[in-house]
Design an enzyme around this catalytic site. Structure first.
Site, short mmCIF file in Angstrom:
data_model
loop_
_atom_site.label_atom_id
_atom_site.label_comp_id
_atom_site.label_asym_id
_atom_site.label_seq_id
_atom_site.Cartn_x
_atom_site.Cartn_y
_atom_site.Cartn_z
N CYS A 3 0.84 -1.21 0.00
CA CYS A 3 0.00 0.00 0.00
C CYS A 3 0.88 1.26 0.00
CB CYS A 3 -0.91 -0.02 1.22
SG CYS A 3 -1.88 1.48 1.40
N CYS B 62 -0.29 4.08 2.37
CA CYS B 62 -0.02 3.80 3.78
C CYS B 62 1.47 3.98 4.11
CB CYS B 62 -0.40 2.36 4.15
SG CYS B 62 -1.94 1.79 3.44
N ASP B 63 2.36 3.51 3.23
CA ASP B 63 3.79 3.39 3.60
C ASP B 63 4.72 4.29 2.80
OD1 ASP B 63 3.03 1.42 5.38
OD2 ASP B 63 3.33 -0.19 3.94
#
Ligand SMILES: Cc1cc2nc3c(=O)[nH]c(=O)nc-3n(C[C@H](O)[C@H](O)[C@H](O)COP(=O)(O)OP(=O)(O)OC[C@H]3O[C@@H](n4cnc5c(N)ncnc54)[C@H](O)[C@@H]3O)c2cc1C
Length: 292
Positions: free
Chosen positions: A129, A132-133
């Site tokens: 993701c 997200c990261d």
């Protein structure tokens, strides 16, 4: 009173909840994580009618607020099993709920590449993701595996954060033209076609990857964006017709098991998008209301 349990609060589940609540049906929605589903993995959404461009998190929050304001009961828990006797019994980690109808709206989990070194380096350079990261790789070189819309959306997102982004495509790009054109206009994105990852290398963190042509690519991060598969182990023991791991439904979204509906990405269909997930939810809810 007729009771319906919806499993999963992505766009499919939340839209089903909206329609059911407005129809006067008692509805609980169970979400194991944060409401929003895959919308939360999306930086910008530009193909949801009514919004020229909206952050995935904002669209998720709008939907969540709308059902919360209506009074939909949202339970944070994971569904571990569904059993059918006279009624359905939905087993959570701490509780059991009895229901006349169950709507499965659990989407998909990211598919792994299944390549040497992958398991050991998850969250140590390998991610599923970008939204997200991505921030962990500010100013660094990263690669993305995949050639569809999600892969190029993630590449564009990362190109604003990272030094250089390599997109590794097994055959040819499948993404929409608008995304391909945007990628072409980015100096720090390179598309490498007809390559696959042979191994992920690094002892503590990812240091580089070996490609199928034998070359090594020095990257600090690698994002896998090759789609997903439903995880339906909580339905084990029920007799439900499936195809390729997805639930088969009729055009009312009902599965082969009477009273169990499937909507959104968990359903076998052609188009896996937010708007089609929401549409599935509306259809299931109206069908249930008609049967009450
Ligand atoms: C990177 C990326 C970019 C995308 N970009 C776009 C885009 O621009 N436009 C677009 O239209 N679509 C886009 N999509 C696709 C879109 O996000 C999905 O099609 C849509 O979110 C599917 O909705 P859903 O409700 O079926 O499932 P999901 O959104 O996956 O929601 C499922 C929910 O169920 C929950 N859940 C799962 N199992 C359980 C359980 N056992 N118990 C309780 N809860 C459970 C999950 O936590 C999750 O919240 C993108 C997808 C990705 C990955």
């Amino acid at each position: 009173m007729t009771k319906c349990v919806i499993i999963g609060a992505g766009p499919a589940g939340m839209n089903a909840a909206l329609y059911l609540k407005r129809a006067g049906i008692d509805v609980d929605i169970i979400e194991k994580d944060v409401p929003g589903g895959e919308m939360l993995k999306t930086d910008k959404i530009e193909n949801y009618l009514g919004f020229s461009s909206i952050a995935g998190g904002d669209l998720a929050l709008n939907m969540f607020r709308q059902i919360k304001d209506l009074g939909v009961n949202i339970i944070k828990d994971e569904v571990l099993k569904v059993v059918k006797n006279d009624k359905f019994e939905v087993q959570l980690t701490t509780d059991k709920i009895s229901a006349d109808y169950v709507i499965v709206a659990t989407g998909r989990v990211a598919r792994k590449l299944g390549v040497l070194g992958e398991e050991a380096l998850v969250n140590r350079g390998i991610s599923y993701c970008a939204v997200c990261d991505g921030a962990f790789y500010k100013g660094l070189d990263v690669a993305i595996v995949g050639g569809g819309d999600s892969a190029l959306t993630e590449a564009l997102y990362l190109s604003d954060i990272c030094n250089h982004v390599y997109v590794l495509v097994r055959k040819e790009l499948r993404a929409s033209h608008i995304l391909q054109n945007r990628v072409k206009n980015k100096d720090n994105i390179t598309i490498l076609k007809k390559v696959q990852v042979s191994s992920f290398n690094g002892s503590d963190r990812l240091t580089d990857i070996t490609l199928s042509d034998g070359k090594n690519l020095l990257v600090n991060g690698l994002f896998v964006a090759i789609g997903g598969m439903p995880d339906l182990r909580f339905l084990n023991g029920l007799d439900i017709d499936m195809k390729d791991g997805y639930i088969l439904t009729d055009d009312k979204m009902e599965s082969s098991l009477n009273g169990l509906y499937a909507i959104g990405d968990v359903r076998y269909k052609n188009v896996y998008q937010i708007i089609t997930a929401a549409s599935d939810g509306a259809i299931a809810a109206v069908s249930i209301k008609e049967g009450v």
